[in-house]
Write an enzyme that holds these catalytic residues in place. Structure first.
Site, short mmCIF file in Angstrom:
data_model
loop_
_atom_site.label_atom_id
_atom_site.label_comp_id
_atom_site.label_asym_id
_atom_site.label_seq_id
_atom_site.Cartn_x
_atom_site.Cartn_y
_atom_site.Cartn_z
N LEU A 1 1.47 87.94 148.57
CA LEU A 1 0.83 87.37 149.76
C LEU A 1 -0.37 86.50 149.41
O LEU A 1 -0.73 85.59 150.13
CB LEU A 1 0.38 88.49 150.70
CG LEU A 1 1.48 89.30 151.37
CD1 LEU A 1 0.90 90.54 152.03
CD2 LEU A 1 2.22 88.45 152.40
N ASP B 1 -20.01 90.54 154.23
CA ASP B 1 -19.12 89.38 154.07
C ASP B 1 -18.24 89.18 155.30
O ASP B 1 -17.04 88.92 155.19
CB ASP B 1 -18.26 89.57 152.82
CG ASP B 1 -17.77 88.23 152.25
OD1 ASP B 1 -18.39 87.20 152.58
OD2 ASP B 1 -16.80 88.23 151.48
N GLY C 1 -6.94 87.81 145.21
CA GLY C 1 -8.39 87.86 145.35
C GLY C 1 -9.04 88.08 144.00
O GLY C 1 -8.38 88.01 142.96
N GLY C 2 -10.34 88.38 144.00
CA GLY C 2 -11.06 88.56 142.76
C GLY C 2 -10.59 89.78 141.99
O GLY C 2 -10.71 89.84 140.77
N PRO D 1 -3.79 90.49 142.58
CA PRO D 1 -2.82 90.05 143.59
C PRO D 1 -2.60 91.08 144.69
O PRO D 1 -2.88 92.26 144.53
CB PRO D 1 -1.54 89.86 142.78
CG PRO D 1 -1.67 90.82 141.64
CD PRO D 1 -3.13 90.86 141.31
#
Length: 425
Positions: A55, A177, A58-59, A62
């Site tokens: 999908l 965030d 990110g950091g 996956p």
């Protein structure tokens, strides 16, 4: 069992750099919460983590879409090997969400740890992707799907989710965030706050914590970005930015305003002062907008993004304002602008912040890795974020107002009912 509990308590260390990232810690959390998934089950659900099931990324690594044997759709975060920052965020999210449950916060279904080789988090799959994919889409039809009623429901839902995190969770949680790409939309378009990678539990017997300034360009409160002064009002500021983005359909970090405006917030505020705030409304809302609600949300967004954090409302106050018909709301002062210096100005009613100088080209401080945004941060976010290298020490100061300082010791207030805030590492 004693060993498991010992490992679980140990994993809540106050210093993130010393957090244990071994598989046994994740296993201890899974055992305590009875939310363990076997690796074989998750591998089968994602077709052995096939590329077609991916999908986003990110950091931490996956994210894959999967389907369990009982038919439930899931999103699986898989930690990339060798990523120290990703591992830290991954474990922070696992520990935090283990005890968080709210309809407007993404639901963590379970965990999986296969020694030191694989660490995975399992979330509910959120059908309609992240808010930014609809709100900032260039396709007119996709934006029109997000009519005013849905946008207003997003505003109220996120407000309730933040109220829960700030006041009703087991300990006060500062997300740090809040942004459009970290708000997921389920099958009924209800919002769910996602991506808690920067948050960690803060033990009640501690008075300070070492933390790095982190966040995302366009959403960070100026007192936090410039001075490291962190409180729940930083989340309130970010929420206010999201509210104004929902009303205008424009993204603050890339908004190209008129010459005399610094950013989206300043542009909306100047229209508001001229009694022309409705001119800021997204044209895609022309057929569905409730004008009174739109005007009210613009004013609430401006109240949340005021430069002085003391003047911003709490999320409890925001929820109250949203639950009633538009009435006599406070008059907002000018929004905070990152890179702008402020001085206090006093009048007969209350103190406010006024601009003494600005730097339109100043760079915003943001987090180190791309946030993942669909299905509990399941699809990759469009905005990259970077972590500031310097470390600030934040201290609780019960019953006293906080003063911003550029030294390593930054004070924040303890919540009135005694809960310690949660800081991101």
């Amino acid at each position: 069992m004693k060993k498991m509990l010992h490992n679980l308590v140990k994993s809540f260390s106050t210093q993130s750099d010393k957090d244990s990232l071994k598989g046994e810690d994740l296993e201890a959390i899974a055992a305590e919460q009875q939310k363990h998934f076997s690796y074989e089950v998750l591998s089968a659900a994602t077709a052995a983590f096939h590329q077609n099931k991916k999908l986003g990324e990110g950091g931490f690594g996956p994210v894959y879409k999967g389907r369990l044997g009982d038919g439930r759709e899931i999103a699986v975060k898989r930690l990339s090997r060798g990523s120290k920052q990703g591992a830290r965020e991954f474990m922070n999210e696992a520990k935090l969400l283990a005890r968080v449950q709210h309809r407007n916060v993404v639901n963590l279904l379970g965990y999986c740890a296969r020694g030191d080789l694989d660490k995975l988090l399992v979330y509910e799959f959120v059908t309609n992707d992240s808010l930014d994919k609809h709100l900032f889409c260039e396709e007119a039809k996709r934006r029109e799907v997000l009519g005013w009623t849905k946008r207003y429901d997003v505003i109220t839902g996120v407000a309730r989710g933040l109220l829960y995190l700030h006041e009703d969770a087991h300990t006060c949680i500062i997300h740090r965030d809040i942004k459009a790409s970290n708000i997921l939309l389920d099958g009924k378009w209800a919002p769910k706050i996602a991506d808690f990678g920067m948050a960690r539990l803060f033990p009640e017997d501690q008075t300070h914590v070492n933390t790095r300034i982190a966040g995302t360009n366009g959403y960070m409160a100026p007192e936090y970005a410039m001075h490291g002064n962190l409180s729940v009002k930083a989340d309130v500021f970010s929420f206010g930015v999201v509210v104004l983005e929902l009303v205008t359909g424009k993204k603050n970090s890339i908004f190209n305003p008129e010459p005399e405006a610094h950013n989206l917030l300043d542009w909306v505020w100047k229209l508001y002062k001229k009694r022309r705030s409705l001119e800021a409304m997204d044209v895609a809302l022309a057929k569905t907008a409730d004008i009174d609600q739109v005007a009210s949300c613009i004013q609430i967004g401006l109240l949340c993004t005021q430069a002085d954090p003391k003047l911003r409302p709490t999320m409890h106050r925001v929820v109250v304002m949203l639950s009633k018909k538009p009435s006599n709301l406070d008059e907002p002062t000018r929004p905070g602008v990152l890179g702008t210096r402020y001085r206090r100005a006093h009048d007969s009613r209350r103190s406010s912040w006024t601009t003494t100088g600005s730097s339109r080209g100043s760079s915003n401080v943001s987090r180190g890795s791309a946030s993942t945004s669909a299905s509990a941060s399941a699809s990759a976010s469009g905005s990259n974020t970077t972590t500031v290298g310097s470390t600030s020490t934040l201290k609780s100061n019960t019953g006293a107002d906080t003063a911003a300082s550029q030294s390593s010791d930054e004070r924040v207030r303890t919540r009135r009912h005694g809960k310690q805030p949660v800081y991101s590492s």
